[in-house]
Every structure is written in structure tokens, then in C-alpha cells.
Design an enzyme around this catalytic site. Structure first.
Site, PDB file in Angstrom:
ATOM      1  CE1 TYR A 196     -24.283   7.083   3.740  1.00  0.00           C
ATOM      2  CE2 TYR A 196     -25.233   7.562   1.593  1.00  0.00           C
ATOM      3  CZ  TYR A 196     -24.150   7.201   2.367  1.00  0.00           C
ATOM      4  OH  TYR A 196     -22.935   6.967   1.776  1.00  0.00           O
ATOM      5  CD  GLU A 210      -2.503   1.861   0.540  1.00  0.00           C
ATOM      6  OE1 GLU A 210      -3.252   1.106  -0.105  1.00  0.00           O
ATOM      7  OE2 GLU A 210      -2.444   3.091   0.355  1.00  0.00           O
ATOM      8  CD  GLN A 211      -0.951   5.810  -3.096  1.00  0.00           C
ATOM      9  OE1 GLN A 211      -0.223   5.987  -4.060  1.00  0.00           O
ATOM     10  NE2 GLN A 211      -2.130   6.382  -2.989  1.00  0.00           N
ATOM     11  CG  ASP A 254     -12.841   2.421  -7.889  1.00  0.00           C
ATOM     12  OD1 ASP A 254     -13.866   1.756  -8.128  1.00  0.00           O
ATOM     13  OD2 ASP A 254     -12.825   3.396  -7.113  1.00  0.00           O
TER      14      ASP A 254
HETATM   15  P1  FAD Z   1      -9.834   2.122  -3.343  1.00  0.00           P
HETATM   16  O1  FAD Z   1     -10.714   1.870  -2.165  1.00  0.00           O
HETATM   17  O2  FAD Z   1      -9.758   3.483  -3.920  1.00  0.00           O
HETATM   18  O3  FAD Z   1      -8.370   1.624  -2.923  1.00  0.00           O
HETATM   19  C1  FAD Z   1      -7.204   1.758  -3.708  1.00  0.00           C
HETATM   20  C2  FAD Z   1      -5.989   1.652  -2.798  1.00  0.00           C
HETATM   21  O4  FAD Z   1      -4.807   1.597  -3.583  1.00  0.00           O
HETATM   22  C3  FAD Z   1      -5.838   2.831  -1.857  1.00  0.00           C
HETATM   23  O5  FAD Z   1      -5.582   2.379  -0.554  1.00  0.00           O
HETATM   24  C4  FAD Z   1      -4.674   3.608  -2.442  1.00  0.00           C
HETATM   25  O6  FAD Z   1      -3.956   4.337  -1.467  1.00  0.00           O
HETATM   26  C5  FAD Z   1      -3.843   2.471  -3.036  1.00  0.00           C
HETATM   27  N1  FAD Z   1      -2.937   2.879  -4.129  1.00  0.00           N
HETATM   28  C6  FAD Z   1      -3.194   3.733  -5.139  1.00  0.00           C
HETATM   29  N2  FAD Z   1      -2.146   3.817  -5.964  1.00  0.00           N
HETATM   30  C7  FAD Z   1      -1.182   2.997  -5.466  1.00  0.00           C
HETATM   31  C8  FAD Z   1       0.129   2.651  -5.894  1.00  0.00           C
HETATM   32  N3  FAD Z   1       0.687   3.168  -7.000  1.00  0.00           N
HETATM   33  N4  FAD Z   1       0.833   1.756  -5.154  1.00  0.00           N
HETATM   34  C9  FAD Z   1       0.298   1.201  -4.014  1.00  0.00           C
HETATM   35  N5  FAD Z   1      -0.944   1.524  -3.578  1.00  0.00           N
HETATM   36  C10 FAD Z   1      -1.690   2.390  -4.293  1.00  0.00           C
HETATM   37  N6  FAD Z   1     -16.242   6.250  -2.184  1.00  0.00           N
HETATM   38  C11 FAD Z   1     -17.403   6.735  -1.681  1.00  0.00           C
HETATM   39  O7  FAD Z   1     -18.460   6.321  -2.159  1.00  0.00           O
HETATM   40  N7  FAD Z   1     -17.423   7.640  -0.660  1.00  0.00           N
HETATM   41  C12 FAD Z   1     -16.270   8.127  -0.116  1.00  0.00           C
HETATM   42  O8  FAD Z   1     -16.305   8.945   0.775  1.00  0.00           O
HETATM   43  C13 FAD Z   1     -15.023   7.647  -0.619  1.00  0.00           C
HETATM   44  N8  FAD Z   1     -13.858   8.100  -0.120  1.00  0.00           N
HETATM   45  C14 FAD Z   1     -12.693   7.605  -0.609  1.00  0.00           C
HETATM   46  C15 FAD Z   1     -11.504   8.078  -0.049  1.00  0.00           C
HETATM   47  C16 FAD Z   1     -10.289   7.599  -0.532  1.00  0.00           C
HETATM   48  C17 FAD Z   1      -9.013   8.132   0.052  1.00  0.00           C
HETATM   49  C18 FAD Z   1     -10.251   6.615  -1.566  1.00  0.00           C
HETATM   50  C19 FAD Z   1      -8.915   6.082  -2.057  1.00  0.00           C
HETATM   51  C20 FAD Z   1     -11.443   6.161  -2.138  1.00  0.00           C
HETATM   52  C21 FAD Z   1     -12.676   6.658  -1.663  1.00  0.00           C
HETATM   53  N9  FAD Z   1     -13.879   6.229  -2.193  1.00  0.00           N
HETATM   54  C22 FAD Z   1     -15.059   6.686  -1.676  1.00  0.00           C
HETATM   55  C23 FAD Z   1     -13.925   5.292  -3.322  1.00  0.00           C
HETATM   56  C24 FAD Z   1     -14.307   3.911  -2.926  1.00  0.00           C
HETATM   57  O9  FAD Z   1     -13.656   3.521  -1.742  1.00  0.00           O
HETATM   58  C25 FAD Z   1     -13.902   3.001  -4.084  1.00  0.00           C
HETATM   59  O10 FAD Z   1     -14.572   3.448  -5.246  1.00  0.00           O
HETATM   60  C26 FAD Z   1     -14.369   1.592  -3.912  1.00  0.00           C
HETATM   61  O11 FAD Z   1     -14.291   1.194  -2.579  1.00  0.00           O
HETATM   62  C27 FAD Z   1     -13.515   0.667  -4.796  1.00  0.00           C
HETATM   63  O12 FAD Z   1     -12.428   0.185  -4.037  1.00  0.00           O
HETATM   64  P2  FAD Z   1     -10.977  -0.150  -4.599  1.00  0.00           P
HETATM   65  O13 FAD Z   1     -10.382  -1.085  -3.620  1.00  0.00           O
HETATM   66  O14 FAD Z   1     -11.029  -0.555  -6.019  1.00  0.00           O
HETATM   67  O15 FAD Z   1     -10.214   1.214  -4.561  1.00  0.00           O
END
Ligand code: FAD
Length: 389
Positions: A216, A33-34, A296
Site C-alpha cells: 500500500y 524510553e530506552q 505488545d
Molecule cells: P512499540 O511501538 O513496539 O513500543 C515499545 C517501546 O518501548 C519502544 O519505544 C521501545 O524502544 C521501548 N522499550 C522497549 N524495551 C524497553 C525497556 N526495557 N525500557 C524502556 N523502554 C523500552 N509494526 C508494523 O506494523 N510495521 C512496522 O514497520 C513496525 N516497525 C516497528 C519498528 C520498531 C522499532 C518497533 C519498536 C515496533 C515496530 N512495529 C511495526 C510494531 C508496532 O509499532 C507495534 O506492534 C504496535 O504499535 C504496538 O505498540 P506498542 O506501544 O505496544 O509497542
């Protein structure tokens, strides 16, 4: 069958789900994790029954009960008159209909719950301060390189690194992200700061021409999460952490129902965030050799269908199931893509088109004819636990 060694880049909601599901199946996994520390970021998230089903499967039913706020009902209302256009029973009805709850959490609470589950199993599983910059795949393994010059090798590398995925950029074609013209403001409003009748108003949406307001409660009802969406030009920053003044949304939502402006007015100073919404086209593939994507990173979508987090959690479980139920790693990755990509492609497209229906010129027409939303489209019934892999 020897277990594959899996490296997940990104300890977000999807990466943590995949890690927990792999651990439960006896696979040692490393998450890179970054962030240099795991902390509290984000605001509200809606957890629909297709997602909560997976958290139950991951053994987190009791932990979820502590953080999930389950509304009895939600309303979709006219922006100005407040007339109820659609009533959505949730609470007990959702459990009876789908077997699993519908509710809301603070993203940080969900993130903390998943992190704890993963670290309880393996305290060394998450490496912090590891920013992936490059990924290579060759034969039966893949290598990820980090900003600090270190590398990790896995039988499989999973890019779960979110909307601006470095893993995707390194190996996959990325269509240009298009600004959708939507900007959203969001905040958490302490319930104590709201007039009593506003704090007691039923949660849900107010819909109007070119705009949308959603609210909500979270955290045992001590705070209300809102997101106010409006079409805008000029400001295009796709970020979860850009602060904003409250003046802009207050002006944009002038004339909207009292619940809307009273909620906006109670926003904490320094607690209002603004983000620009971008759309991306489906990728042509999610698998390159021994590298794959989830969440994402694979299918970032606009939030109007409320399925972004659910798709990443579904991806996480199905990927873990494929890697443990199919002995050949390449076949497992191919099956993962076959199961997930069509569903997520469709969701990405549907999420964009629902925005227009929710922000039509005549809000009163929304419920004339069948309502097309994530529930009527059948999203809540998807069973990632039982689907044949
Ligand atoms: P994410 O939950 O976005 O996780 C991606 C992870 O990868 C993060 O921990 C990030 O730090 C890490 N990362 C990114 N680039 C690198 C790299 N180069 N090397 C290593 N690690 C890396 N959705 C909502 O609906 N409401 C919110 O309030 C909301 N707040 C959010 C706040 C943040 C800081 C983030 C990152 C996302 C937020 N989201 C929010 C989006 C939501 O969490 C995601 O759309 C959804 O949960 C999909 O999850 P994911 O695991 O694909 O991505």
C-alpha cells in the site's frame, strides 16, 4: 479524588497514546524510553477506524490528515492470475460506515505526531536513555529500576515496552514465544522507481499457498510499503531492524503476479528488512499490584489481522479513562483488565488463525463462503471513546 502519579515505561505507539489521553484528563505522566533519541524507525502501519476514532478524540484529526493516506479501494487477489477475489471499498465508504477513516501511515510519522502532542503539553514528560530492568510493587505504589541505576516511583507503573517487555519479564509469567514458521520481508519502495502501471495498481494483498504479499502507498503516495510473508525454516530473528538481501524474496515469489515481483525488484538497496514472526499465548493477568501492561507487552500478536497497533491504542485510551473515571486506583486497574484482556486475548488467537486462511493451498477458495477478516469480525466498530468504564 487525587490524581494518580503514572509512570509509563516505553514511548512507543501505545505508551504515547496513554500519555496523551492521561494529560488531556489533567494527569501528569512520565514516559521512560530506552532509546537515546526519538527517531525514524519502522515502515507502514494500517490505521483502521477503531484506531482513527481515538486519534480524533485525542484532538489529532488535522495532524492525522497530513500523514494518513486513504485508499479508495483495496483488492485481495490471486497470487498468480491476479484475479480479484475480494474488493474492499475504503475511502468515503469507511467514513460513511464507521464515522472514521481507514488508511495507512508511516509508523515514524504516527510516532512523531503522538510525541509532539505529548511534548507540547509537557516538554519534560519523556525521559530518554532509560532502559527498565526491574519493577517492584508494594502497597500503594510501584518502583521501576533502570540500567543506569536510577529509579522512578509511581502510584501506577505501566509496562508499554513492547514485544520483549522488561516489565512483563519482571512480574508476569511469560509463556515461551513460539516461532510461527513465518518470515516477513518489508521495504519502502519509492513510487518513482516503479513502472507506471505498477505504481497505479490498486493496493491490497496477493494470496497464495504458504505465502502472502501486501502493498500500500504511504507519504502522499511518494512510496509504497510492502510486506512479503513466506513460511521458512532456519532463520528466526525477531527484530524490526535486520537487513536482508532482496534475492531471497525474489526467488520465493518467482511466478507470482507481475505487481508482486516488479514491486520487490524496485526495493532500495540497504532498505530491505526481514523479521521472523513469533506467537505468544495470552497472559493470565495484566495487573500485579500497582503494575500493569499495555500494547505488545501485554498481547504481542502476529500481524495478519492488522490490529496490533489498534489494540495498543485502544489499551492506552481505556487505561487513561479507567484511571481518571474510577477513583480507586486498584478498582481502575481491575476494570481496565476486564475491559481489555478478553478483546485482546481473542485478537491474539484470531490473528494466528487468519494466517492459514490467507495462505491456503487454493487461493481461489478464499472468498467462497463468508470472508472472516477484521472488518467482518466487527473490529472497526469498537468504540473505546464511548464504552462504559
Ligand atoms: P512499540 O511501538 O513496539 O513500543 C515499545 C517501546 O518501548 C519502544 O519505544 C521501545 O524502544 C521501548 N522499550 C522497549 N524495551 C524497553 C525497556 N526495557 N525500557 C524502556 N523502554 C523500552 N509494526 C508494523 O506494523 N510495521 C512496522 O514497520 C513496525 N516497525 C516497528 C519498528 C520498531 C522499532 C518497533 C519498536 C515496533 C515496530 N512495529 C511495526 C510494531 C508496532 O509499532 C507495534 O506492534 C504496535 O504499535 C504496538 O505498540 P506498542 O506501544 O505496544 O509497542
Amino acid at each position: 479524588m487525587t490524581s494518580p502519579n503514572v509512570v509509563i515505561v516505553g514511548a512507543g505507539i501505545g505508551g504515547l497514546t496513554a500519555a496523551r489521553a492521561l494529560q488531556m484528563r489533567g494527569i501528569r505522566v512520565v514516559l521512560a524510553e530506552q532509546a537515546t533519541q526519538l527517531g525514524e524507525i519502522g515502515a507502514g502501519l494500517t490505521l483502521t477506524p477503531n484506531l482513527t476514532r481515538i486519534l480524533y478524540h485525542l484532538g489529532l484529526e488535522d495532524e492525522l490528515a497530513n500523514i494518513l493516506l486513504v485508499p479508495e479501494v483495496q483488492h485481495i487477489r490471486h497470487w498468480q492470475s491476479g484475479d480479484i477475489l475480494v474488493g474492499k471499498p475504503r475511502g468515503r465508504v469507511a467514513i460513511e460506515t464507521y464515522g472514521f477513516p481507514y488508511g495507512h501511515v508511516h509508523r515514524a510519522d504516527l510516532h512523531a505526531m503522538l510525541t509532539k502532542a505529548v511534548l507540547d503539553h509537557d516538554p519534560d514528560c519523556i525521559l530518554l536513555g532509560k532502559t527498565a530492568t526491574h519493577v517492584m510493587t508494594s502497597g500503594t505504589n510501584a518502583i521501576v529500576t533502570f540500567e543506569d541505576g536510577s529509579t522512578l516511583t509511581g502510584d501506577v507503573i505501566v509496562g508499554a515496552d513492547g514485544v520483549r517487555s522488561a516489565v512483563r519479564a519482571a512480574l508476569f509469567e511469560t509463556g515461551l514465544a513460539r516461532f510461527t514458521g513465518h518470515v516477513a520481508w518489508r521495504a519502502l519502495v519509492p513510487t518513482a522507481d516503479l513502472p507506471d502501471h505498477i505504481a497505479k495498481a490498486i493496493p491490497g494483498l496477493f494470496i497464495g499457498p504458504g505465502k502472502l504479499f501486501m502493498r500500500y502507498p504511504v507519504r502522499q503516495g511518494t512510496a509504497w510499503n510492502y510486506a512479503a510473508f513466506a513460511r521458512q525454516t532456519g532463520w528466526k530473528n525477531e527484530s524490526w531492524s535486520s537487513r536482508s538481501e532482496i534475492g531471497d524474496p525474489l526467488a520465493l515469489f518467482a511466478g507470482w503476479h507481475e505487481v508482486v515481483h516488479e514491486t520487490l525488484k524496485a526495493s532500495p538497496e540497504d532498505g530491505v528488512f526481514k523479521w521472523a514472526l513469533y506467537a505468544r499465548d495470552p497472559l493470565s493477568t495484566w495487573v500485579k499490584g500497582r503494575v500493569t501492561l499495555l500494547g505488545d507487552a501485554a498481547h504481542a500478536m502476529v500481524p495478519f489481522l492488522g490490529q496490533g497497533a489498534a489494540m495498543s491504542v485502544e489499551d492506552g485510551l481505556i487505561l487513561a479513562r479507567c484511571l481518571t473515571e474510577i477513583s480507586d486506583v486498584d478498582a481502575a486497574l481491575a476494570r481496565y483488565q476486564a475491559l481489555r484482556k478478553p478483546r485482546c486475548d481473542e485478537t491474539q488467537i484470531e490473528a494466528s488463525s487468519i494466517a492459514d486462511r490467507l495462505q491456503a493451498e487454493e487461493a481461489g477458495n478464499y472468498a467462497k463462503g463468508p470472508v472472516r477478516d477484521e472488518e467482518t469480525l466487527g473490529y472497526y466498530r469498537y468504540d473505546a471513546v464511548g464504552v462504559q468504564v
